[in-house]
Design an enzyme around this catalytic site. Structure first.
Site, mmCIF file in Angstrom:
data_model
loop_
_atom_site.group_PDB
_atom_site.id
_atom_site.type_symbol
_atom_site.label_atom_id
_atom_site.label_comp_id
_atom_site.label_asym_id
_atom_site.label_seq_id
_atom_site.Cartn_x
_atom_site.Cartn_y
_atom_site.Cartn_z
ATOM 1 N N CYS A 30 -21.020 5.746 -14.548
ATOM 2 C CA CYS A 30 -21.946 6.348 -15.511
ATOM 3 C C CYS A 30 -23.408 5.952 -15.227
ATOM 4 O O CYS A 30 -23.966 6.412 -14.244
ATOM 5 C CB CYS A 30 -21.511 6.018 -16.925
ATOM 6 S SG CYS A 30 -22.107 7.234 -18.087
ATOM 7 N N GLU A 84 -13.109 1.859 -16.464
ATOM 8 C CA GLU A 84 -12.687 0.603 -17.116
ATOM 9 C C GLU A 84 -12.097 0.862 -18.499
ATOM 10 O O GLU A 84 -11.510 -0.024 -19.106
ATOM 11 C CB GLU A 84 -13.855 -0.388 -17.159
ATOM 12 C CG GLU A 84 -14.940 -0.127 -18.196
ATOM 13 C CD GLU A 84 -15.925 0.981 -17.831
ATOM 14 O OE1 GLU A 84 -15.687 1.743 -16.881
ATOM 15 O OE2 GLU A 84 -16.947 1.091 -18.546
ATOM 16 N N HIS A 143 -15.946 6.456 -17.362
ATOM 17 C CA HIS A 143 -15.731 5.005 -17.470
ATOM 18 C C HIS A 143 -14.309 4.621 -17.069
ATOM 19 O O HIS A 143 -13.431 4.532 -17.939
ATOM 20 C CB HIS A 143 -15.992 4.553 -18.909
ATOM 21 C CG HIS A 143 -17.439 4.553 -19.267
ATOM 22 N ND1 HIS A 143 -18.221 3.426 -19.219
ATOM 23 C CD2 HIS A 143 -18.260 5.555 -19.648
ATOM 24 C CE1 HIS A 143 -19.457 3.729 -19.563
ATOM 25 N NE2 HIS A 143 -19.502 5.021 -19.830
HETATM 26 N N1 GLN Z 1 -26.743 8.266 -20.816
HETATM 27 C C1 GLN Z 1 -26.837 7.016 -20.135
HETATM 28 C C2 GLN Z 1 -28.014 6.997 -19.168
HETATM 29 O O1 GLN Z 1 -28.642 7.974 -18.977
HETATM 30 C C3 GLN Z 1 -25.553 6.707 -19.400
HETATM 31 C C4 GLN Z 1 -24.435 6.530 -20.382
HETATM 32 C C5 GLN Z 1 -23.352 5.586 -19.914
HETATM 33 O O2 GLN Z 1 -23.500 4.825 -18.983
HETATM 34 N N2 GLN Z 1 -22.261 5.628 -20.623
HETATM 35 O O3 GLN Z 1 -28.306 6.004 -18.583
#
Ligand code: GLN
Length: 198
Positions: free
Chosen positions: A85, A183, A181
């Site tokens: 992410c 994890e 994610h």
């Molecule tokens: N929206 C977040 C960002 O732009 C990322 C979200 C996440 O890591 N769950 O950094």
């Protein structure tokens, strides 16, 4: 014994720690987990996880600490990295805030991909969906939390999973990057695959 770092500037760390421990046990690999908060620690790790969280916070904290230059060099020289992410946003070469907007250079920038932050927008901000990962021979639950969309990738990047038509798990040699994610998937398959790359 190999040392596996978790970039610990901000974000979801404990779930990665648990997933790494479980994965290591399953594949019989001895690992030591290092929470990376200083640039001096980069030298001594054999792999690193860049967790989810807020990429903008990670960027400003990490830049102040001067952590990204040594990290980039180490990844360039082949150290395995798992980005999830926000971590994937840090790894990508181009980052957009919205689809039509301009792209800026990514912080680490080694993954040859353009990502759109919060790409699923408001309605679908966070969702779960089943992911089929043929290469790893598993089906797992994909947990997406304000996830980025990988809009464009270079040809030499392998797509390991997709949602609709968008890549959500990609591999560029030593770089493994997920927009979701792993994890939180209840499966350690991706962490096992990552540890096997060391
Ligand atoms: N929206 C977040 C960002 O732009 C990322 C979200 C996440 O890591 N769950 O950094």
């Amino acid at each position: 014994m190999v040392k596996v770092g978790i970039l610990a500037l901000q974000g979801a760390l404990e779930e990665h720690e648990n997933a790494l421990k479980k994965a290591a046990e399953k594949i019989n690999k001895e690992i030591e987990i290092v929470f990376v908060k200083r640039k001096e620690q980069i030298e001594n790790i054999d792999a690193i996880v860049l967790p989810g969280g807020e990429s903008t916070s990670m960027r400003s904290i990490g830049r102040k600490l001067g952590i990204f230059d040594p990290l980039k060099e180490k990844i360039k020289s082949g150290m395995p990295v798992l980005g999830t992410c926000a971590g994937t946003i840090l790894l990508s070469s181009k980052v957009k805030r919205k689809k039509e907007g301009p792209a800026t250079d990514g912080v680490i920038g080694l993954l040859k991909a353009t990502v759109i932050r919060n790409g699923y927008g408001r309605q679908k901000e966070s969702f779960e969906t089943d992911l089929k990962i043929n290469k790893l021979n598993v089906n797992i639950k994909g947990v997406f939390i304000r996830a980025p969309i990988i809009e464009k990738i270079e040809d030499d990047i392998e797509i390991l999973a997709k949602v609709d038509n968008d890549p959500v798990l990609v591999e560029q040699r030593n770089i493994l990057a997920a927009t979701f994610h792993p994890e939180l998937s209840g499966s350690t398959a991706i962490h096992e695959y990552f540890l096997n790359k060391i």
